[in-house]
Design a protein around this motif. Structure first.
Motif, short mmCIF file in Angstrom:
data_model
loop_
_atom_site.label_atom_id
_atom_site.label_comp_id
_atom_site.label_asym_id
_atom_site.label_seq_id
_atom_site.Cartn_x
_atom_site.Cartn_y
_atom_site.Cartn_z
N SER A 73 0.83 -1.21 0.00
CA SER A 73 0.00 0.00 0.00
C SER A 73 0.86 1.25 0.00
CB SER A 73 -0.90 0.03 1.22
OG SER A 73 -1.65 -1.14 1.28
N ILE A 74 2.01 1.17 0.69
CA ILE A 74 2.91 2.33 0.75
C ILE A 74 3.39 2.66 -0.65
CG2 ILE A 74 5.13 3.14 1.66
CD1 ILE A 74 4.56 1.27 4.10
N THR A 75 3.88 1.63 -1.35
CA THR A 75 4.36 1.82 -2.71
C THR A 75 3.23 2.37 -3.60
OG1 THR A 75 5.30 -0.34 -2.26
CG2 THR A 75 5.88 0.67 -4.35
N ARG A 76 2.02 1.81 -3.42
CA ARG A 76 0.91 2.24 -4.24
C ARG A 76 0.64 3.74 -4.08
NH1 ARG A 76 -3.46 -0.30 -6.30
NH2 ARG A 76 -1.83 -1.75 -6.92
N ILE A 77 0.63 4.21 -2.84
CA ILE A 77 0.32 5.62 -2.61
C ILE A 77 1.45 6.51 -3.16
CG2 ILE A 77 -0.23 7.39 -0.88
CD1 ILE A 77 -1.36 5.14 0.86
N VAL A 78 2.70 6.07 -2.96
CA VAL A 78 3.83 6.84 -3.50
C VAL A 78 3.73 6.90 -5.03
CG1 VAL A 78 6.34 6.90 -3.77
CG2 VAL A 78 5.34 6.43 -1.52
N ASN A 79 3.35 5.76 -5.63
CA ASN A 79 3.21 5.72 -7.08
C ASN A 79 2.08 6.59 -7.61
OD1 ASN A 79 5.39 4.06 -7.35
ND2 ASN A 79 4.19 2.17 -7.56
N MET A 80 1.13 6.93 -6.74
CA MET A 80 0.05 7.84 -7.16
C MET A 80 0.60 9.25 -7.32
SD MET A 80 -3.24 6.87 -4.83
CE MET A 80 -4.09 5.30 -4.99
N GLY A 81 1.82 9.47 -6.82
CA GLY A 81 2.43 10.79 -6.94
C GLY A 81 2.46 11.55 -5.63
N ILE A 82 2.33 10.83 -4.53
CA ILE A 82 2.36 11.48 -3.21
C ILE A 82 3.80 11.52 -2.70
CG2 ILE A 82 1.57 11.27 -0.80
CD1 ILE A 82 -0.64 12.03 -2.84
N GLN A 83 4.23 12.66 -2.20
CA GLN A 83 5.58 12.78 -1.65
C GLN A 83 5.73 11.91 -0.41
OE1 GLN A 83 8.14 14.39 -2.92
NE2 GLN A 83 6.89 15.06 -4.66
N PRO A 84 6.79 11.11 -0.33
CA PRO A 84 6.98 10.24 0.84
C PRO A 84 6.88 10.98 2.18
CG PRO A 84 8.54 9.66 -0.86
CD PRO A 84 7.83 10.89 -1.34
N TYR A 85 7.40 12.23 2.25
CA TYR A 85 7.36 12.92 3.54
C TYR A 85 5.92 13.24 3.98
CZ TYR A 85 6.49 17.53 1.44
OH TYR A 85 5.91 18.57 0.79
N LEU A 86 5.02 13.42 2.98
CA LEU A 86 3.62 13.67 3.32
C LEU A 86 2.97 12.39 3.84
CD1 LEU A 86 2.39 15.96 0.41
CD2 LEU A 86 2.69 16.58 2.82
N LEU A 87 3.40 11.29 3.25
CA LEU A 87 2.86 9.99 3.65
C LEU A 87 3.31 9.65 5.07
CD1 LEU A 87 1.16 7.78 2.42
CD2 LEU A 87 3.25 6.64 1.70
N THR A 88 4.62 9.84 5.33
CA THR A 88 5.14 9.46 6.65
C THR A 88 4.58 10.35 7.75
OG1 THR A 88 7.08 10.80 6.22
CG2 THR A 88 7.30 8.44 5.85
N SER A 89 4.19 11.58 7.40
CA SER A 89 3.66 12.43 8.48
C SER A 89 2.17 12.23 8.68
CB SER A 89 3.99 13.90 8.21
OG SER A 89 3.74 14.22 6.88
N THR A 90 1.52 11.37 7.89
CA THR A 90 0.08 11.19 8.07
C THR A 90 -0.34 9.74 8.30
OG1 THR A 90 -0.11 11.16 5.66
CG2 THR A 90 -0.62 13.24 6.75
N LEU A 91 0.33 8.81 7.63
CA LEU A 91 -0.11 7.41 7.70
C LEU A 91 0.12 6.82 9.09
CD1 LEU A 91 -1.29 5.36 5.71
CD2 LEU A 91 1.03 4.62 5.19
N GLU A 92 -0.94 6.27 9.68
CA GLU A 92 -0.87 5.68 11.02
C GLU A 92 -0.76 4.17 10.97
OE1 GLU A 92 -1.01 6.44 14.35
OE2 GLU A 92 -0.50 8.48 13.75
N LEU A 93 -1.64 3.57 10.15
CA LEU A 93 -1.76 2.11 10.21
C LEU A 93 -2.41 1.58 8.93
CD1 LEU A 93 -2.34 -0.08 13.05
CD2 LEU A 93 -4.42 0.02 11.70
N ILE A 94 -1.94 0.40 8.50
CA ILE A 94 -2.53 -0.26 7.33
C ILE A 94 -2.95 -1.68 7.72
CG2 ILE A 94 -2.19 -0.94 4.93
CD1 ILE A 94 0.22 1.00 4.90
N ILE A 95 -4.16 -2.03 7.34
CA ILE A 95 -4.63 -3.40 7.59
C ILE A 95 -4.85 -4.07 6.24
CG2 ILE A 95 -6.43 -4.84 8.64
CD1 ILE A 95 -7.36 -2.26 10.11
#
Ligand code: ZN
Length: 460
Positions: free
Chosen positions: A308-330
């Protein structure tokens, strides 16, 4: 067209169970219907087949209303989620989906089909004379026990006349709490901790039909308190929950997940659930919502938590935005539960045991399983009995892979680490994989090892 909420359909609820009003004429004594299963005789077939028999008799008598009624009634009895009525070249087949798998039920002659289609169309307020285009409708049915069911009817013109699918939804069914879904141990602890966060993003992921939405509803049930404003943007609203503000998207008028989220943000929310993160726009809005102090719940379509992490990054989201918001993936799957009545130990091939051992060597978290069960691995099978309609399975349970995003995972994401590196770190930080969770379930006799590998196909 499709009504956003459970707006009542004009026609009255159809009582499915007030039993055989019209019996086939020739039948003199319909067998002692209300007789409870006597425990003494090992009769292989009990009440469920009564209904199947009545369905077959209605077909023989060409009694259309009774046929339709018994087809629905029998489906409710054996907990089917969908009824498929399929015109083939020279016969019509009825199949049910039970626990995610289609099952053949009965067939009837094609000359009865037009009347069956008309009957169902009347029930669900569809146009009888329109046979060239697909139609959608709904009907309310009530069971003998007074349970209210929602029937979503869909027709499709095929080369052999119209095919009908009826999806059955139990409106009275209560939303299960997280442990009832099968979330346990360290996975449950991590999820409960994430649900306490005032802001952040929680994602469930998996293929269609893996129970992602149900998990989100169970999370929302925990969060549903007077002090918080919860808004949902869904497609469609599957279950209505008291206390939530649920909204359904309408793609035809450009009311989609992204515009819905933007509107939700103007509604003074605390928690927002958005049906799915499909594109960069929705992902951007979810991140923005999280950064401005909201908890966001959503779903993705990926195979594993780490993917899921790779998928969101591939959508064009900056990794730093992801790391500051993503809490948990099931990440999750549903496996069929083994019938406990006919369950017996089974031999497992040495090759299979090797695969299983290898997977379990990487279970770093302690206390997820009784070590004794791992020492002498014993698996089970259910050959089938009257209790499970000879299927060997009854009901379903979820497998969950819960990834808590901690600082170590954040660093890896920021450094552009590979999926494999993140996977390794996640497991060392206590993530139980789908495969491991499934093996634990199988060792505990809840499901079969075949079922686990059917849904969690993964080996290194
Ligand atoms: Zn059984």
């Amino acid at each position: 067209m499709d009504n956003p909420t459970n707006q009542q359909v004009a026609n009255p609820p159809l009582a499915v169970c007030p039993q055989p009003v019209a019996q086939p004429p020739a039948q003199t004594s319909p067998q002692p219907a209300a007789q409870p299963a006597s425990e003494t005789k090992p009769v292989p077939q009990q009440p469920p087949d009564d209904k199947l028999k009545q369905l077959q008799e209605a077909i023989l008598a060409a009694n259309i209303p009774q046929m339709v009624m018994m087809a629905i009634s029998y489906a409710l009895e054996i907990r089917a989620s969908d009824i498929h009525i399929e015109p083939l070249e020279n016969r019509v087949r009825i199949r049910y989906r039970v626990d995610g798998v289609l099952r053949h039920i009965v067939e009837y002659p094609t000359n009865l089909h037009p009347a069956v289609v008309s009957r169902i169309k009347i029930m669900s307020n569809l146009k009888i004379d329109e046979q060239r285009i697909p139609q959608d409708g709904r009907a309310d049915v009530t069971t003998k026990e007074g349970r209210a069911m929602d029937l979503r009817v869909s027709t499709l013109p095929t080369v052999n006349s119209e095919k009908i699918v009826m999806r059955i939804q139990d409106k009275s069914k209560k939303i299960p709490d997280l442990p009832e879904l099968g979330i346990a141990g360290v996975s449950l602890k991590n999820l409960e901790a994430a649900l306490q966060s005032p802001n952040g993003i929680i994602i469930t992921t998996g293929p269609t039909g893996s129970g992602k939405t149900t998990t989100l509803y169970s999370c929302l049930m925990r969060l549903n308190k007077t002090e918080v404003n919860i808004l949902t943007i869904e497609d469609p609203v599957e279950i209505q929950m008291d206390g939530l503000n649920q909204s359904q998207v309408h793609h035809d008028i450009n009311y989609n997940f992204e515009t819905g989220m933007r509107a939700a943000l103007r509604q003074d929310p605390n928690i927002i659930m958005v049906g799915e993160i499909r594109d960069k726009e929705t992902a951007d809005t979810a991140i923005e919502a999280s950064l401005t102090g909201h908890l966001v719940l959503s779903t993705l379509h990926t195979n594993s938590a780490v993917e899921s992490i790779t998928r969101i990054v591939n959508m064009g989201i900056q990794p730093y935005l992801l790391t500051s918001t993503l809490e948990l993936i099931i990440a999750q799957r549903l496996v069929r539960k083994m019938c406990q009545k006919c369950k017996k130990p089974v031999e497992t091939s040495p090759e299979m045991i090797e695969i299983i051992k290898k997977a379990m060597e990487k279970l770093y978290v302690k206390g997820e399983i009784d070590p004794e069960l791992l020492k002498n691995m014993q698996f089970f099978e259910s050959p089938g009995c009257a209790e499970c309609n000879n299927i060997g399975y009854k009901g379903r349970v979820g497998l969950y892979e819960v990834l808590r995003i901690n600082n170590e995972i954040r660093k890896l994401i920021l450094s552009g680490a590979t999926t494999m590196d993140i996977q390794e770190a996640a497991q060392k930080n206590g993530m139980v994989t789908l495969e491991q969770g499934g093996i634990i379930n199988a060792l505990q006799g809840m499901t079969t090892i075949e079922e686990v590998y059917r849904v969690s196909r993964k080996s290194e």
